[in-house]
Design a protein around this motif. Structure first.
Motif, PDB file in Angstrom:
ATOM      1  N   ALA A  17       0.809  -1.226   0.000  1.00 45.32           N
ATOM      2  CA  ALA A  17       0.000   0.000   0.000  1.00 45.32           C
ATOM      3  C   ALA A  17       0.839   1.271   0.000  1.00 45.32           C
ATOM      4  N   SER A  18       2.138   1.164   0.283  1.00 48.86           N
ATOM      5  CA  SER A  18       2.996   2.356   0.199  1.00 48.86           C
ATOM      6  C   SER A  18       3.729   2.402  -1.140  1.00 48.86           C
ATOM      7  N   GLY A  19       3.493   1.426  -2.000  1.00 49.68           N
ATOM      8  CA  GLY A  19       4.212   1.347  -3.275  1.00 49.68           C
ATOM      9  C   GLY A  19       3.522   2.170  -4.357  1.00 49.68           C
ATOM     10  N   ARG A  20       4.102   2.120  -5.555  1.00 52.96           N
ATOM     11  CA  ARG A  20       3.619   2.971  -6.651  1.00 52.96           C
ATOM     12  C   ARG A  20       2.177   2.636  -7.010  1.00 52.96           C
ATOM     13  N   VAL A  21       1.856   1.367  -7.201  1.00 55.05           N
ATOM     14  CA  VAL A  21       0.498   0.999  -7.604  1.00 55.05           C
ATOM     15  C   VAL A  21      -0.413   0.906  -6.386  1.00 55.05           C
ATOM     16  N   GLY A  22       0.052   0.209  -5.334  1.00 53.50           N
ATOM     17  CA  GLY A  22      -0.790  -0.001  -4.144  1.00 53.50           C
ATOM     18  C   GLY A  22      -1.245   1.301  -3.520  1.00 53.50           C
ATOM     19  N   ALA A  40       2.178  -3.170   4.424  1.00 58.61           N
ATOM     20  CA  ALA A  40       3.571  -3.032   3.954  1.00 58.61           C
ATOM     21  C   ALA A  40       4.437  -3.178   5.207  1.00 58.61           C
ATOM     22  N   ARG A  41       5.747  -3.329   5.013  1.00 60.67           N
ATOM     23  CA  ARG A  41       6.582  -3.549   6.210  1.00 60.67           C
ATOM     24  C   ARG A  41       6.806  -2.282   7.022  1.00 60.67           C
ATOM     25  N   HIS A  42       6.986  -1.154   6.341  1.00 55.73           N
ATOM     26  CA  HIS A  42       7.388   0.063   7.057  1.00 55.73           C
ATOM     27  C   HIS A  42       6.174   0.943   7.347  1.00 55.73           C
ATOM     28  N   ALA A  43       5.801   1.014   8.643  1.00 54.04           N
ATOM     29  CA  ALA A  43       4.591   1.761   9.034  1.00 54.04           C
ATOM     30  C   ALA A  43       4.731   3.241   8.707  1.00 54.04           C
ATOM     31  N   SER A  60       5.321  -8.295   7.391  1.00 56.61           N
ATOM     32  CA  SER A  60       5.958  -8.900   6.221  1.00 56.61           C
ATOM     33  C   SER A  60       5.072  -9.951   5.565  1.00 56.61           C
ATOM     34  N   LEU A  61       5.152 -10.016   4.256  1.00 61.26           N
ATOM     35  CA  LEU A  61       4.432 -11.042   3.487  1.00 61.26           C
ATOM     36  C   LEU A  61       4.991 -12.429   3.775  1.00 61.26           C
ATOM     37  N   LEU A  62       6.132 -12.498   4.438  1.00 59.49           N
ATOM     38  CA  LEU A  62       6.692 -13.807   4.774  1.00 59.49           C
ATOM     39  C   LEU A  62       6.195 -14.303   6.130  1.00 59.49           C
ATOM     40  N   LEU A  80       0.036  -8.305  -4.877  1.00 57.75           N
ATOM     41  CA  LEU A  80       1.168  -8.216  -5.800  1.00 57.75           C
ATOM     42  C   LEU A  80       2.311  -9.050  -5.253  1.00 57.75           C
ATOM     43  N   THR A  81       3.298  -9.303  -6.105  1.00 56.95           N
ATOM     44  CA  THR A  81       4.491 -10.041  -5.683  1.00 56.95           C
ATOM     45  C   THR A  81       5.665  -9.079  -5.704  1.00 56.95           C
ATOM     46  N   PRO A  82       6.018  -8.507  -4.564  1.00 57.41           N
ATOM     47  CA  PRO A  82       7.156  -7.577  -4.615  1.00 57.41           C
ATOM     48  C   PRO A  82       8.455  -8.335  -4.821  1.00 57.41           C
ATOM     49  N   TRP A 155       5.704  -2.754 -19.317  1.00 53.27           N
ATOM     50  CA  TRP A 155       6.880  -2.085 -18.751  1.00 53.27           C
ATOM     51  C   TRP A 155       6.465  -0.769 -18.075  1.00 53.27           C
ATOM     52  N   PHE A 156       6.813  -0.595 -16.810  1.00 54.11           N
ATOM     53  CA  PHE A 156       6.450   0.647 -16.113  1.00 54.11           C
ATOM     54  C   PHE A 156       7.354   1.799 -16.594  1.00 54.11           C
ATOM     55  N   MET A 157       6.747   2.931 -16.948  1.00 59.20           N
ATOM     56  CA  MET A 157       7.548   4.134 -17.271  1.00 59.20           C
ATOM     57  C   MET A 157       8.448   4.476 -16.085  1.00 59.20           C
ATOM     58  N   ASP A 158       7.950   4.173 -14.899  1.00 58.25           N
ATOM     59  CA  ASP A 158       8.693   4.475 -13.660  1.00 58.25           C
ATOM     60  C   ASP A 158      10.087   3.832 -13.657  1.00 58.25           C
ATOM     61  N   ASN A 159      10.245   2.728 -14.432  1.00 62.26           N
ATOM     62  CA  ASN A 159      11.578   2.088 -14.494  1.00 62.26           C
ATOM     63  C   ASN A 159      12.631   3.064 -15.020  1.00 62.26           C
ATOM     64  N   PHE A 160      12.205   4.023 -15.854  1.00 58.58           N
ATOM     65  CA  PHE A 160      13.191   4.936 -16.448  1.00 58.58           C
ATOM     66  C   PHE A 160      13.856   5.818 -15.383  1.00 58.58           C
TER      67      PHE A 160
END
Ligand SMILES: NC(=O)c1ccc[n+]([C@@H]2O[C@H](COP(=O)([O-])OP(=O)(O)OC[C@H]3O[C@@H](n4cnc5c(N)ncnc54)[C@H](OP(=O)(O)O)[C@@H]3O)[C@@H](O)[C@H]2O)c1
Length: 327
Positions: A17-22, A40-43, A60-62, A80-82, A155-160
């Motif tokens: 939920a803190s990521g680009r899509v989430g 997500a791991r980091h509150a 953690s997802l683990l 998602l699979t980070p 491909w995510f534009m964000d990769n650039f």
């Protein structure tokens, strides 16, 4: 059934939920007054969502017990699979994430899930970074009563943005993708909007594949011209990296393991050979945000914020540029 589901006020679990899509998914759901469990791991990175009313689920997802609690009593989920770029074995890490997430879905008896998948998720061989999405689609499809949408994003534009260090150091843009090969690129915000729309409506059934292919295809030469213009360097050049040079460069960044560097280079190769590809373009798989808009709103601000290259880095960059130009 779906009207009943939509009006039921159980929360929706949002992984990453803190990521680009989430983060886009979570914000859109909250805006529509849908309860969100933000995982997500980091509150600290979830603070803004919590201020807007999301339940915070740091963990953690683990951690299977944690995930089971996060999914229990939820109405639906975005999953998602980070991937950890320092992972010594990315495929194994992806497998573990997937198995934990699917077990939590099964234990909670969820009926509706949206999965952030990828183009190429139909490929079962272990080449490249996309294999984790193949595994996850297979696992989710094995739950007979689950309704699931696999969002096969390109491909995510964000990769650039990861190329900014190279631009500052060597004054060039570079990957091991062919310069004149056109391929589809998407702004990650558009994926979040589509995922949220599915989760608000919850009107999907069975196993659905939805490709998300950005506004159009771009070549790396075009990409570089657009990104260069956004940072006041319209003459920015693209140079294709030989695979071995790309792997060496990624590893020397200190943020990418040998295993992940190898897999990223394989993904570039798969794009060049079209073995990773989208489907014919339609209104349904085309998304609105152009690369020019992405460059203005995300790339240029990230470039301004990034530190300048040191004198030593500039010297190394000059050697690299000369080597690539003559090789
Ligand atoms: N890049 C591409 O071109 C591309 C193309 C198609 C599909 N995809 C897919 O896109 C996905 C990445 O999405 P994204 O860009 O939105 O992600 P992102 O911005 O990298 O964010 C990852 C999110 O997952 C959380 N996370 C990471 N590891 C975790 C763990 N072990 N336990 C719990 N939470 C964890 C992170 O927060 P914390 O760090 O705080 O835990 C963060 O919220 C990948 O699965 C990839 O397959 C990517």
């Amino acid at each position: 059934m779906n009207d009943k589901l939509r009006s039921d006020d159980r929360p929706i679990v949002v992984l990453g939920a803190s990521g680009r899509v989430g983060s886009v998914v979570a914000h859109q759901l909250l805006k529509a007054n849908v309860g969100v469990r933000a995982v997500a791991r980091h509150a600290d990175k979830l603070k803004e969502l919590s201020e807007q009313g999301a339940e915070l689920w740091p963990g953690s997802l683990l951690d299977q017990a944690f995930l089971n609690r996060a999914f229990a009593g939820a109405k639906a989920a975005f999953v998602l699979t980070p991937g950890d770029t320092l992972s010594p074995n990315l495929h194994d890490e992806q497998r573990q994430y997937n198995e934990h997430i699917v077990e939590a879905i099964r234990a909670a008896g969820l009926t509706h899930v949206v999965f952030l998948s990828s183009w190429g998720a139909e490929l079962s061989d272990r080449k490249g970074t996309i294999y984790g999405c193949y595994l996850m689609e297979t696992l989710l499809n094995s739950l007979p009563s689950l309704n699931v949408v696999h969002l096969r994003a390109v491909w995510f534009m964000d990769n650039f943005i990861y190329g900014i260090g190279l631009i500052k150091m060597a004054g060039i843009n570079g990957l091991s993708i062919d310069p004149d090969f056109a391929f589809p690129c998407i702004d990650s915000r558009d994926i979040g909007m589509v995922a949220a729309a599915y989760l608000k409506r919850l009107d999907f059934s069975g196993k659905v594949i939805h490709y998300l292919q950005g506004p159009r295809d771009y070549t790396m030469n075009e990409v570089t011209a657009i990104l260069g213009a956004s940072i006041g360097t319209p003459s920015l050049r693209y140079l294709k990296f030989p695979k071995a040079v790309m792997i060496k460069g990624l590893k020397s960044s200190g943020t990418i393991s040998a295993n992940v560097a190898q897999l990223l280079a394989e993904t570039n190769e798969r794009i060049n050979s079209s073995s990773v590809h989208g489907e014919p373009r339609t209104a349904h798989n085309t998304t609105p945000t152009t690369l020019d808009k992405f460059a203005r709103e995300k790339f240029a601000p990230a470039y301004s914020k990034a530190p300048a290259a040191t004198v030593l880095q500039k010297l190394q960059g000059a050697f690299l540029r000369i080597y690539l130009s003559i090789s």
